[in-house]
Design a protein around this motif. Structure first.
Motif, PDB file in Angstrom:
ATOM      1  N   SER A 192       0.065  -6.868  -8.704  1.00  0.00           N
ATOM      2  CA  SER A 192      -1.338  -7.072  -8.352  1.00  0.00           C
ATOM      3  C   SER A 192      -1.677  -8.557  -8.270  1.00  0.00           C
ATOM      4  CB  SER A 192      -2.235  -6.393  -9.396  1.00  0.00           C
ATOM      5  OG  SER A 192      -3.588  -6.582  -9.072  1.00  0.00           O
ATOM      6  N   MET A 220       0.827  -1.195   0.000  1.00  0.00           N
ATOM      7  CA  MET A 220       0.000   0.000   0.000  1.00  0.00           C
ATOM      8  C   MET A 220       0.870   1.256   0.000  1.00  0.00           C
ATOM      9  SD  MET A 220      -3.493   0.853   2.086  1.00  0.00           S
ATOM     10  CE  MET A 220      -2.989   0.299   3.631  1.00  0.00           C
ATOM     11  N   HIS A 272      -6.567  -0.165  -3.376  1.00  0.00           N
ATOM     12  CA  HIS A 272      -5.344  -0.319  -2.582  1.00  0.00           C
ATOM     13  C   HIS A 272      -5.251   0.771  -1.519  1.00  0.00           C
ATOM     14  CE1 HIS A 272      -4.268  -3.542  -5.239  1.00  0.00           C
ATOM     15  NE2 HIS A 272      -4.657  -2.759  -6.231  1.00  0.00           N
ATOM     16  N   ASN A 282       1.980   2.009  -3.414  1.00  0.00           N
ATOM     17  CA  ASN A 282       0.836   2.502  -4.172  1.00  0.00           C
ATOM     18  C   ASN A 282       0.642   4.004  -3.975  1.00  0.00           C
ATOM     19  OD1 ASN A 282      -2.454   2.926  -4.089  1.00  0.00           O
ATOM     20  ND2 ASN A 282      -1.801   1.559  -5.734  1.00  0.00           N
TER      21      ASN A 282
END
Length: 164
Positions: free
Chosen positions: A37, A1, A92, A4
């Motif tokens: 992913s 995360m 995410h 991201n």
């Protein structure tokens, strides 16, 4: 995360400040994001869907005179790329919004318009209306969009969860 949110923020700043020049970095980050992913098909569907919706929304805002982009017919390619980068955050780093439509509405009304305002101060987009009217328009649109984006995320990822 963490990767991201860092990738998205780097893309936001790079695309806003450098425009088209920064597209390759964002595409590289999106490729890395998809490579990492766990559910690549669902993620691609979500990113493509949100990007297409974003193109329609920002083009409509341009045609309505809310957003002004000089020297482009519809919206610039860097903004389309930014929509894809944003779309990669929904499942995410923005996942915490997934449980509450009220929170989606509130966050959508507050933060994306601030992002447009911040972006306008750094890039070649201008507003066709005063700041208050522009904020209300963008906030209203984005409040609804955030709910829609999480509905789409749930639809695409529910199909994955059914096949596990």
């Amino acid at each position: 995360m963490l990767i991201n949110i860092i990738g998205f923020n780097a893309s936001w700043f790079g695309l806003i400040l450098l425009g088209q020049i920064f597209i390759p970095f964002t595409l590289f980050w999106l490729g890395l994001h998809l490579h990492r992913s766990q559910f690549i098909a669902a993620e691609i569907k979500l990113i493509v869907s949100i990007t297409l919706i974003g193109i329609v929304v920002d083009t409509s805002l341009k045609l309505a005179g809310v957003l002004i982009f000089p020297n482009v017919f519809l919206i610039p390619l860097w903004l389309i790329t930014l929509w894809s980068a944003f779309a990669a955050t929904v499942a995410h780093s923005l996942q915490f919004l997934g449980r509450s439509k009220v929170l989606q509405l509130i966050i959508g009304f507050i933060f994306p318009p601030l992002s447009y305002i911040g972006g306008a101060s750094l890039s070649s987009v201008e507003f066709g209306y005063n700041l208050t009217i522009t904020y209300i328009i963008l906030g209203s649109v984005w409040a609804l969009l955030m709910v829609l984006f999480f509905v789409l995320k749930n639809v695409f990822y529910a199909k994955v969860n059914c096949h596990e």
